[in-house]
Design an enzyme around this catalytic site. Structure first.
Site, mmCIF file in Angstrom:
data_model
loop_
_atom_site.group_PDB
_atom_site.id
_atom_site.type_symbol
_atom_site.label_atom_id
_atom_site.label_comp_id
_atom_site.label_asym_id
_atom_site.label_seq_id
_atom_site.Cartn_x
_atom_site.Cartn_y
_atom_site.Cartn_z
ATOM 1 N N MET A 84 89.925 -7.592 37.968
ATOM 2 C CA MET A 84 88.540 -8.003 37.753
ATOM 3 C C MET A 84 88.392 -8.480 36.311
ATOM 4 S SD MET A 84 86.808 -4.843 39.851
ATOM 5 C CE MET A 84 85.161 -5.166 39.289
ATOM 6 N N ASP A 85 89.129 -9.557 35.973
ATOM 7 C CA ASP A 85 89.172 -10.049 34.596
ATOM 8 C C ASP A 85 88.115 -11.124 34.351
ATOM 9 O OD1 ASP A 85 91.716 -8.746 33.535
ATOM 10 O OD2 ASP A 85 92.439 -9.715 35.357
ATOM 11 N N GLY A 86 87.591 -11.147 33.142
ATOM 12 C CA GLY A 86 86.750 -12.258 32.717
ATOM 13 C C GLY A 86 85.274 -11.957 32.642
#
Length: 244
Positions: free
Chosen positions: A1-3
């Site tokens: 769950m990057d960004g």
């Protein structure tokens, strides 16, 4: 769950707004997976390393985790969704830990669709935890059960095997024993590393990376990666059969 933080900065949003959008994206993706017939979904919500972030950001994520628990509890009242929380839950505060245990208990009998939220998790800690638990089990067997067979010399070889830690011991004592190894691992924000997430479990998984930040992930990203997996299904089956 990057960004999440990158998304907020790009959209000129206030601090923490990216995590709000990320939590909403996760809930939407859970619904997409349910409707598409995906049986298992695992989300890396909070790493042990994330405790190094600013206290205000950590608190924000914990508040969102509690809100997600409330939403998932409401969804589970109408749909057979089983919810797991995997990781060192002792690192959560007592209120969150109790809420997590309560939700897991309330949905324990469901099996049609399983959502696993990895919180206070990293794979190295998972492995260490599993080895420690396996050692405790073997010590218990040796101290309380093995002694009762001291006079039975014919079982010496079997006892030696029981005292050894093997692959089955390690895997059954992992936090991630609550769900099968994933077929697909999705990373967003153009990341191509595993970041201490499920290294043990993803050795035969399809790795998919999108340049999209997590809050902007949608159903078509999911459809694309599922189709990619289907096109390579025979290959992944052969790899896993070879492992067995």
């Amino acid at each position: 769950m990057d960004g999440n933080r990158r998304y907020a900065k790009r959209k000129l949003l206030e601090e923490g707004a990216g995590h709000d959008a990320g939590a909403m994206a996760l809930l939407k993706l859970i619904i997409y997976c349910y409707e598409l017939g995906v049986k298992y979904i695992t989300a890396y919500a909070f790493s042990i390393d994330n405790f190094r972030r600013k206290p205000s950001e950590v608190q924000k994520i914990m508040d969102l985790l509690k809100e997600c628990m409330t939403v998932l509890a409401k969804i589970a009242k109408h749909h057979p969704i089983k919810v797991n929380f995997a990781g060192n839950l002792e690192l959560l505060n007592a209120e969150l830990r109790d809420e997590a245990c309560k939700l897991m208990g309330a949905t324990a009998e469901y099996s049609k669709f399983v959502v696993t939220i990895c919180v206070c998790y990293c794979c190295t800690d998972d492995i260490v935890h599993s080895v420690e638990e396996s050692c405790r089990e073997k010590c218990y067997y040796h101290s309380y059960i093995g002694d009762s067979h001291d006079d039975d010399k014919d079982d010496d070889d079997k006892d030696d095997e029981r005292h050894m830690i093997n692959l089955v011991d390690i895997e059954k004592n992992m936090y991630m024993a609550v769900t099968p190894d994933p077929d697909i691992l999705i990373r967003t924000s153009d990341k191509h590393r595993l970041s201490n997430f499920l290294q043990w479990q993803t050795c035969h998984s399809l790795l998919a990376s999108f340049s999209t930040d997590w809050p902007e992930i949608g159903v078509w990203h999911l459809v694309k990666v599922v189709i990619d997996f289907q096109q390579n299904y025979d290959y992944f089956v052969r790899k896993r059969l070879h492992q067995l």
